[in-house]
Write a protein that holds these residues in place. Structure first.
Motif, mmCIF file in Angstrom:
data_model
loop_
_atom_site.group_PDB
_atom_site.id
_atom_site.type_symbol
_atom_site.label_atom_id
_atom_site.label_comp_id
_atom_site.label_asym_id
_atom_site.label_seq_id
_atom_site.Cartn_x
_atom_site.Cartn_y
_atom_site.Cartn_z
ATOM 1 N N MET A 93 0.835 -1.173 0.000
ATOM 2 C CA MET A 93 0.000 0.000 0.000
ATOM 3 C C MET A 93 0.887 1.245 0.000
ATOM 4 O O MET A 93 1.852 1.319 0.736
ATOM 5 N N LEU A 94 0.525 2.192 -0.836
ATOM 6 C CA LEU A 94 1.239 3.454 -0.903
ATOM 7 C C LEU A 94 0.609 4.461 0.054
ATOM 8 O O LEU A 94 -0.609 4.477 0.221
ATOM 9 N N SER A 95 1.434 5.307 0.633
ATOM 10 C CA SER A 95 0.893 6.394 1.437
ATOM 11 C C SER A 95 0.416 7.500 0.493
ATOM 12 O O SER A 95 0.835 7.571 -0.670
ATOM 13 N N LEU A 96 -0.442 8.372 0.992
ATOM 14 C CA LEU A 96 -0.914 9.494 0.186
ATOM 15 C C LEU A 96 0.262 10.390 -0.196
ATOM 16 O O LEU A 96 0.319 10.900 -1.320
ATOM 17 N N GLY B 153 -10.756 4.590 2.811
ATOM 18 C CA GLY B 153 -9.991 4.159 3.981
ATOM 19 C C GLY B 153 -9.130 2.948 3.734
ATOM 20 O O GLY B 153 -8.346 2.545 4.580
ATOM 21 N N GLY B 154 -9.247 2.363 2.546
ATOM 22 C CA GLY B 154 -8.462 1.178 2.221
ATOM 23 C C GLY B 154 -7.170 1.474 1.498
ATOM 24 O O GLY B 154 -6.351 0.584 1.288
ATOM 25 N N GLY B 155 -6.974 2.726 1.082
ATOM 26 C CA GLY B 155 -5.731 3.120 0.437
ATOM 27 C C GLY B 155 -5.639 2.832 -1.043
ATOM 28 O O GLY B 155 -4.632 3.150 -1.667
ATOM 29 N N ASP B 156 -6.682 2.245 -1.637
ATOM 30 C CA ASP B 156 -6.589 1.926 -3.065
ATOM 31 C C ASP B 156 -7.641 2.643 -3.918
ATOM 32 O O ASP B 156 -7.627 2.539 -5.137
ATOM 33 N N HIS B 157 -8.542 3.382 -3.304
ATOM 34 C CA HIS B 157 -9.530 4.202 -4.012
ATOM 35 C C HIS B 157 -9.250 5.657 -3.624
ATOM 36 O O HIS B 157 -9.571 6.062 -2.505
ATOM 37 N N LEU B 158 -8.638 6.381 -4.534
ATOM 38 C CA LEU B 158 -8.140 7.709 -4.223
ATOM 39 C C LEU B 158 -8.805 8.789 -5.050
ATOM 40 O O LEU B 158 -9.338 8.521 -6.126
ATOM 41 N N GLN B 159 -8.711 9.997 -4.531
ATOM 42 C CA GLN B 159 -9.129 11.186 -5.278
ATOM 43 C C GLN B 159 -7.950 12.145 -5.262
ATOM 44 O O GLN B 159 -7.331 12.343 -4.216
ATOM 45 N N HIS C 182 -6.336 1.099 -7.111
ATOM 46 C CA HIS C 182 -7.390 0.429 -7.865
ATOM 47 C C HIS C 182 -8.254 1.426 -8.629
ATOM 48 O O HIS C 182 -8.685 1.149 -9.750
ATOM 49 N N ALA C 183 -8.521 2.578 -8.018
ATOM 50 C CA ALA C 183 -9.371 3.578 -8.648
ATOM 51 C C ALA C 183 -8.859 4.967 -8.282
ATOM 52 O O ALA C 183 -8.387 5.194 -7.170
ATOM 53 N N VAL D 270 -4.080 14.619 -2.429
ATOM 54 C CA VAL D 270 -4.600 13.257 -2.600
ATOM 55 C C VAL D 270 -5.368 12.876 -1.340
ATOM 56 O O VAL D 270 -4.900 13.097 -0.227
ATOM 57 N N GLU D 271 -6.541 12.300 -1.545
ATOM 58 C CA GLU D 271 -7.373 11.833 -0.432
ATOM 59 C C GLU D 271 -7.741 10.374 -0.659
ATOM 60 O O GLU D 271 -7.901 9.937 -1.798
ATOM 61 N N ASP D 272 -7.888 9.659 0.423
ATOM 62 C CA ASP D 272 -8.333 8.264 0.408
ATOM 63 C C ASP D 272 -9.852 8.266 0.537
ATOM 64 O O ASP D 272 -10.385 8.724 1.544
#
Length: 86
Positions: free
Chosen positions: A1-4, A27-33, A67-68, A22-24
């Protein structure tokens, strides 16, 4: 998992002048905005702007570490016109 922070740095490596937030989303770290503001976007359509950012994250996205990604891109002038702080 990458940090923001790591995701932000990956984008800044490709777009050195960028301001990045960048925001999560889950909360899982793989769906970001991400909101990315860069002068590199000037004169480019949104699809090209997004491709520049996706290019910076291509390895993380190919491995599904990310992931997204919901992406909003702006030139500095366009961002200033929103009146928001990053």
């Amino acid at each position: 998992m990458l940090s923001l922070a790591q995701v932000e740095e990956m984008i800044k490596t490709k777009l050195p002048d960028a301001q990045v937030k960048v925001e999560d989303l889950t909360g899982g770290g793989d769906h970001l905005q991400a909101i990315v503001v860069s002068s590199e976007f000037a004169g480019k359509p949104k699809i090209k702007q997004h491709q520049l950012v996706y290019g910076a994250l291509s390895e993380a996205m190919a491995s599904e570490t990310i992931h997204a990604l919901a992406l909003k891109t702006y030139t500095p002038d366009a961002w200033a016109a929103t009146g928001q702080n990053l």
